[in-house]
Write a protein that holds these residues in place. Structure first.
Motif, PDB file in Angstrom:
ATOM      1  N   CYS A 112      74.324 -14.804  -6.994  1.00  0.00           N
ATOM      2  CA  CYS A 112      75.684 -14.650  -7.524  1.00  0.00           C
ATOM      3  C   CYS A 112      76.046 -13.193  -7.804  1.00  0.00           C
ATOM      4  O   CYS A 112      77.091 -12.919  -8.399  1.00  0.00           O
ATOM      5  N   THR A 113      75.240 -12.245  -7.358  1.00  0.00           N
ATOM      6  CA  THR A 113      75.467 -10.844  -7.678  1.00  0.00           C
ATOM      7  C   THR A 113      76.785 -10.334  -7.093  1.00  0.00           C
ATOM      8  O   THR A 113      77.077 -10.535  -5.921  1.00  0.00           O
ATOM      9  N   VAL A 114      77.572  -9.709  -7.942  1.00  0.00           N
ATOM     10  CA  VAL A 114      78.801  -9.020  -7.555  1.00  0.00           C
ATOM     11  C   VAL A 114      78.738  -7.628  -8.180  1.00  0.00           C
ATOM     12  O   VAL A 114      77.847  -7.329  -8.978  1.00  0.00           O
ATOM     13  N   ILE A 115      79.686  -6.792  -7.849  1.00  0.00           N
ATOM     14  CA  ILE A 115      79.730  -5.442  -8.402  1.00  0.00           C
ATOM     15  C   ILE A 115      80.899  -5.375  -9.380  1.00  0.00           C
ATOM     16  O   ILE A 115      82.033  -5.689  -9.019  1.00  0.00           O
ATOM     17  N   VAL A 116      80.593  -5.004 -10.604  1.00  0.00           N
ATOM     18  CA  VAL A 116      81.605  -4.867 -11.650  1.00  0.00           C
ATOM     19  C   VAL A 116      81.611  -3.409 -12.096  1.00  0.00           C
ATOM     20  O   VAL A 116      80.617  -2.920 -12.627  1.00  0.00           O
TER      21      VAL A 116
ATOM     22  N   LEU B 124      68.956 -11.836   7.986  1.00  0.00           N
ATOM     23  CA  LEU B 124      69.357 -13.054   7.281  1.00  0.00           C
ATOM     24  C   LEU B 124      68.938 -14.237   8.122  1.00  0.00           C
ATOM     25  O   LEU B 124      68.811 -14.149   9.326  1.00  0.00           O
ATOM     26  N   GLN B 125      68.681 -15.312   7.459  1.00  0.00           N
ATOM     27  CA  GLN B 125      68.364 -16.539   8.181  1.00  0.00           C
ATOM     28  C   GLN B 125      69.306 -17.626   7.697  1.00  0.00           C
ATOM     29  O   GLN B 125      70.359 -17.820   8.276  1.00  0.00           O
ATOM     30  N   CYS B 126      68.991 -18.280   6.604  1.00  0.00           N
ATOM     31  CA  CYS B 126      69.917 -19.323   6.156  1.00  0.00           C
ATOM     32  C   CYS B 126      71.188 -18.707   5.579  1.00  0.00           C
ATOM     33  O   CYS B 126      72.242 -19.317   5.591  1.00  0.00           O
ATOM     34  N   GLY B 127      71.120 -17.472   5.066  1.00  0.00           N
ATOM     35  CA  GLY B 127      72.286 -16.758   4.578  1.00  0.00           C
ATOM     36  C   GLY B 127      72.649 -17.003   3.126  1.00  0.00           C
ATOM     37  O   GLY B 127      73.552 -16.352   2.609  1.00  0.00           O
ATOM     38  N   PHE B 128      71.951 -17.899   2.448  1.00  0.00           N
ATOM     39  CA  PHE B 128      72.329 -18.209   1.069  1.00  0.00           C
ATOM     40  C   PHE B 128      72.175 -16.998   0.158  1.00  0.00           C
ATOM     41  O   PHE B 128      73.047 -16.717  -0.671  1.00  0.00           O
ATOM     42  N   CYS B 129      71.095 -16.264   0.298  1.00  0.00           N
ATOM     43  CA  CYS B 129      70.848 -15.117  -0.569  1.00  0.00           C
ATOM     44  C   CYS B 129      71.588 -13.860  -0.128  1.00  0.00           C
ATOM     45  O   CYS B 129      71.745 -12.915  -0.898  1.00  0.00           O
ATOM     46  N   THR B 130      72.039 -13.845   1.126  1.00  0.00           N
ATOM     47  CA  THR B 130      72.570 -12.632   1.737  1.00  0.00           C
ATOM     48  C   THR B 130      73.715 -11.977   0.967  1.00  0.00           C
ATOM     49  O   THR B 130      73.691 -10.757   0.773  1.00  0.00           O
ATOM     50  N   PRO B 131      74.722 -12.714   0.494  1.00  0.00           N
ATOM     51  CA  PRO B 131      75.798 -12.032  -0.237  1.00  0.00           C
ATOM     52  C   PRO B 131      75.301 -11.269  -1.472  1.00  0.00           C
ATOM     53  O   PRO B 131      75.735 -10.140  -1.716  1.00  0.00           O
ATOM     54  N   GLY B 132      74.400 -11.872  -2.218  1.00  0.00           N
ATOM     55  CA  GLY B 132      73.863 -11.196  -3.398  1.00  0.00           C
ATOM     56  C   GLY B 132      73.037  -9.970  -3.042  1.00  0.00           C
ATOM     57  O   GLY B 132      73.099  -8.943  -3.718  1.00  0.00           O
ATOM     58  N   ILE B 133      72.280 -10.064  -1.963  1.00  0.00           N
ATOM     59  CA  ILE B 133      71.483  -8.915  -1.526  1.00  0.00           C
ATOM     60  C   ILE B 133      72.401  -7.811  -1.022  1.00  0.00           C
ATOM     61  O   ILE B 133      72.186  -6.630  -1.315  1.00  0.00           O
ATOM     62  N   LEU B 134      73.426  -8.176  -0.273  1.00  0.00           N
ATOM     63  CA  LEU B 134      74.365  -7.165   0.225  1.00  0.00           C
ATOM     64  C   LEU B 134      75.061  -6.426  -0.919  1.00  0.00           C
ATOM     65  O   LEU B 134      75.176  -5.198  -0.889  1.00  0.00           O
ATOM     66  N   THR B 135      75.528  -7.161  -1.917  1.00  0.00           N
ATOM     67  CA  THR B 135      76.216  -6.490  -3.028  1.00  0.00           C
ATOM     68  C   THR B 135      75.242  -5.656  -3.855  1.00  0.00           C
ATOM     69  O   THR B 135      75.584  -4.562  -4.297  1.00  0.00           O
ATOM     70  N   THR B 136      74.029  -6.156  -4.036  1.00  0.00           N
ATOM     71  CA  THR B 136      73.005  -5.384  -4.758  1.00  0.00           C
ATOM     72  C   THR B 136      72.700  -4.083  -4.019  1.00  0.00           C
ATOM     73  O   THR B 136      72.672  -3.003  -4.624  1.00  0.00           O
ATOM     74  N   ALA B 137      72.477  -4.176  -2.717  1.00  0.00           N
ATOM     75  CA  ALA B 137      72.158  -2.993  -1.916  1.00  0.00           C
ATOM     76  C   ALA B 137      73.346  -2.040  -1.846  1.00  0.00           C
ATOM     77  O   ALA B 137      73.165  -0.810  -1.874  1.00  0.00           O
ATOM     78  N   HIS B 138      74.558  -2.585  -1.764  1.00  0.00           N
ATOM     79  CA  HIS B 138      75.755  -1.741  -1.736  1.00  0.00           C
ATOM     80  C   HIS B 138      75.853  -0.905  -3.021  1.00  0.00           C
ATOM     81  O   HIS B 138      76.083   0.306  -2.958  1.00  0.00           O
TER      82      HIS B 138
END
Length: 163
Positions: free
Chosen positions: A50-54, A99-113
C-alpha cells in the motif's frame, strides 16, 4: 460522526473528498478516487503493498488516516507514468522483468521512486535496505534491484537538470 471533507493533491490534481474519521488513506485512494494501483495486503503496514508517497516520503497508506492527508501532496503508482508514457522505474522494471504477479509492484515502485528522488546515486546495498520493507513472494528481488539500479541514471539526470 459525520464525514469530513479533506483537500489534498493526488498525482498532481487538487482533490476534495468526504471521508469518515476511520477511513485509511489506502481506502480513500482505492474507494473514493478509484486509484486501485495502491494494493492492500496485510493492512498492518508490514508488506508494503500500500506504499504511496506523501510529501516526498514513502508512507504505508493502510496505516495513515485519510484525514491526516489534509493539505498534502500524495503520489500513487498511477502518478509515476501511464500506459503511453512510462516513468523511468516502470521502464526499468519492464526491461529487467522485475515483476511477476504484480501485487507488490506498485508499492515497490513508489518506495524506489521516493528513494531515487532523494538519493539518485543510491548503491545496491542501500537499495536492498530500502526495498526490504516491501514483501515480494515471486521474484527473489534480483530483477527488482537490477531495475532500480538501472533507473538511477534517469533520476540523476533529473536531479542534475534541477540543480
Amino acid at each position: 460522526m459525520a464525514p469530513s471533507t479533506i483537500h489534498l493533491t493526488v498525482n498532481g490534481s487538487a482533490r476534495s473528498l468526504s471521508v469518515d474519521a476511520r477511513t485509511t488513506l489506502a481506502d480513500a485512494l482505492r474507494g473514493k478516487l478509484r486509484l486501485t494501483g495502491t494494493h492492500l495486503g496485510c493492512e498492518h503496514g508490514v508488506c508494503g503493498a500500500c506504499t504511496v508517497i506523501v510529501d516526498g516520503a514513502a508512507v504505508r497508506s493502510c496505516l495513515m488516516l485519510a484525514l491526516q492527508a489534509e493539505g498534502y501532496e500524495v503520489t500513487t503508482v498511477e502518478g509515476l507514468g501511464d500506459a503511453d508514457h512510462l516513468g523511468p522505474l516502470q521502464l526499468a522494471f519492464r526491461k529487467h522483468h522485475a515483476l511477476q504477479c504484480g501485487f507488490c509492484t506498485p508499492g515497490i515502485l513508489t518506495t524506489a521512486h521516493a528513494l531515487l528522488l532523494e538519493e539518485p546515486d543510491a548503491d545496491e546495498a542501500r537499495i536492498r535496505e530500502v526495498v526490504s520493507g516491501n514483501l515480494c513472494r515471486c521474484t527473489g528481488y534480483l530483477p527488482i534491484v537490477a531495475a532500480i539500479l538501472d533507473a538511477r541514471s534517469a533520476y540523476a539526470a533529473q536531479a542534475g537538470a534541477a540543480a
